[in-house]
Design a protein around this motif. Sequence first.
Motif, PDB file in Angstrom:
ATOM      1  N   ALA A  72     -32.090   2.708  10.921  1.00 41.31           N
ATOM      2  CA  ALA A  72     -31.037   2.040  10.152  1.00 41.31           C
ATOM      3  C   ALA A  72     -30.642   0.690  10.744  1.00 41.31           C
ATOM      4  O   ALA A  72     -30.022  -0.123  10.062  1.00 41.31           O
ATOM      5  N   GLY A  73     -31.001   0.446  12.000  1.00 39.35           N
ATOM      6  CA  GLY A  73     -30.677  -0.844  12.575  1.00 39.35           C
ATOM      7  C   GLY A  73     -30.324  -0.775  14.050  1.00 39.35           C
ATOM      8  O   GLY A  73     -30.270   0.315  14.648  1.00 39.35           O
ATOM      9  N   GLU A  75     -27.551  -1.151  15.765  1.00 40.82           N
ATOM     10  CA  GLU A  75     -26.349  -0.426  16.166  1.00 40.82           C
ATOM     11  C   GLU A  75     -26.611   1.078  16.235  1.00 40.82           C
ATOM     12  O   GLU A  75     -26.172   1.764  17.171  1.00 40.82           O
ATOM     13  N   GLN A  76     -27.317   1.606  15.232  1.00 43.76           N
ATOM     14  CA  GLN A  76     -27.655   3.029  15.254  1.00 43.76           C
ATOM     15  C   GLN A  76     -28.545   3.351  16.446  1.00 43.76           C
ATOM     16  O   GLN A  76     -28.361   4.365  17.132  1.00 43.76           O
ATOM     17  N   ALA A  77     -29.524   2.493  16.708  1.00 48.02           N
ATOM     18  CA  ALA A  77     -30.425   2.711  17.841  1.00 48.02           C
ATOM     19  C   ALA A  77     -29.652   2.727  19.153  1.00 48.02           C
ATOM     20  O   ALA A  77     -29.900   3.576  20.021  1.00 48.02           O
ATOM     21  N   LEU A  78     -28.707   1.799  19.318  1.00 46.83           N
ATOM     22  CA  LEU A  78     -27.928   1.745  20.552  1.00 46.83           C
ATOM     23  C   LEU A  78     -27.069   2.995  20.717  1.00 46.83           C
ATOM     24  O   LEU A  78     -26.969   3.543  21.820  1.00 46.83           O
ATOM     25  N   ARG A  79     -26.460   3.470  19.627  1.00 46.09           N
ATOM     26  CA  ARG A  79     -25.660   4.701  19.713  1.00 46.09           C
ATOM     27  C   ARG A  79     -26.533   5.878  20.145  1.00 46.09           C
ATOM     28  O   ARG A  79     -26.142   6.673  21.021  1.00 46.09           O
ATOM     29  N   SER A  80     -27.708   6.008  19.553  1.00 43.47           N
ATOM     30  CA  SER A  80     -28.593   7.129  19.872  1.00 43.47           C
ATOM     31  C   SER A  80     -29.075   7.048  21.315  1.00 43.47           C
ATOM     32  O   SER A  80     -29.063   8.044  22.056  1.00 43.47           O
ATOM     33  N   SER A 101     -39.117  -2.769  14.682  1.00 43.51           N
ATOM     34  CA  SER A 101     -38.209  -2.180  15.672  1.00 43.51           C
ATOM     35  C   SER A 101     -37.767  -3.182  16.732  1.00 43.51           C
ATOM     36  O   SER A 101     -37.063  -2.807  17.670  1.00 43.51           O
ATOM     37  N   ALA A 102     -38.175  -4.438  16.597  1.00 41.01           N
ATOM     38  CA  ALA A 102     -37.899  -5.422  17.642  1.00 41.01           C
ATOM     39  C   ALA A 102     -36.402  -5.647  17.840  1.00 41.01           C
ATOM     40  O   ALA A 102     -35.916  -5.763  18.972  1.00 41.01           O
TER      41      ALA A 102
END
Length: 246
Positions: A72-73, A75-80, A101-102
């Motif tokens: 999703a972007g 921010e979602q990647a950082l939360r996970s 995914s960069a």
Amino acid sequence: MLTAYDAMTASVFDEAGIPVILVGDTMGACHLGYDSTVPVTLEEVLVLSAAVVRGTSRALIVGDLPFGTYQAGPEQALRSATQLVKEAGVGAVKLEGGERSARQIAMMVSAGIPVMGHLGLTPQSVNAFGGNLVQGRGETAARRLLQDARAVQDAGAFAVVLEAVPETLATEITAALDVPTVGIGAGPDCDAQVLVWTDAMGLTPGRLPRFVKTYTALRDTLGDAARAFADEVVSGAFPAAEHAYR
């Protein structure tokens, strides 16, 4: 690099000197009984990653970001990724995808989370690929994969997994990058190699990919031991006197 999904197995690999252990979403097929990696949840990766961390003392533990936890972007990647680092204690995370995914990689790296990329046959995209097919064949596909590898490196990834990639292309990508490549079905010229531990140790039933080398017949060993236990219980040979309390 080998995969592991529990503390005891991870401790064996750690003691054997394996420097990097991946808690891969391959757990879906070889540990959780799913037919692919797609159903794996972040909660499942968290639980098993924490177990692997508790079972090791020296190896770098890399936790996989499963499907649906970063697409999703940034921010979602950082939360996970933050959950995996804070709650499970992993030292790095891995995610699939090149240019797409960069931005996610750059966000996580800027927050202080080491990231490993994954290109070629990316199992979370198996439906888009139409099956587990070798990636990067043909000039156009090869150029695209090299472009993706550079994008992942430029975004800050410290290493890139290359899966099911023609040997000559993997050699070219490895030479083009400043960060190490980790091969799985990508030939001998990658900087490192990874296998799913149940494949490498002969625990996985059925036909295996051609890139797998089986180092022991663990499924046969466990089966023989289980049958011996059952036979001794039925015959009365176990438990014997030495197994009883006085």
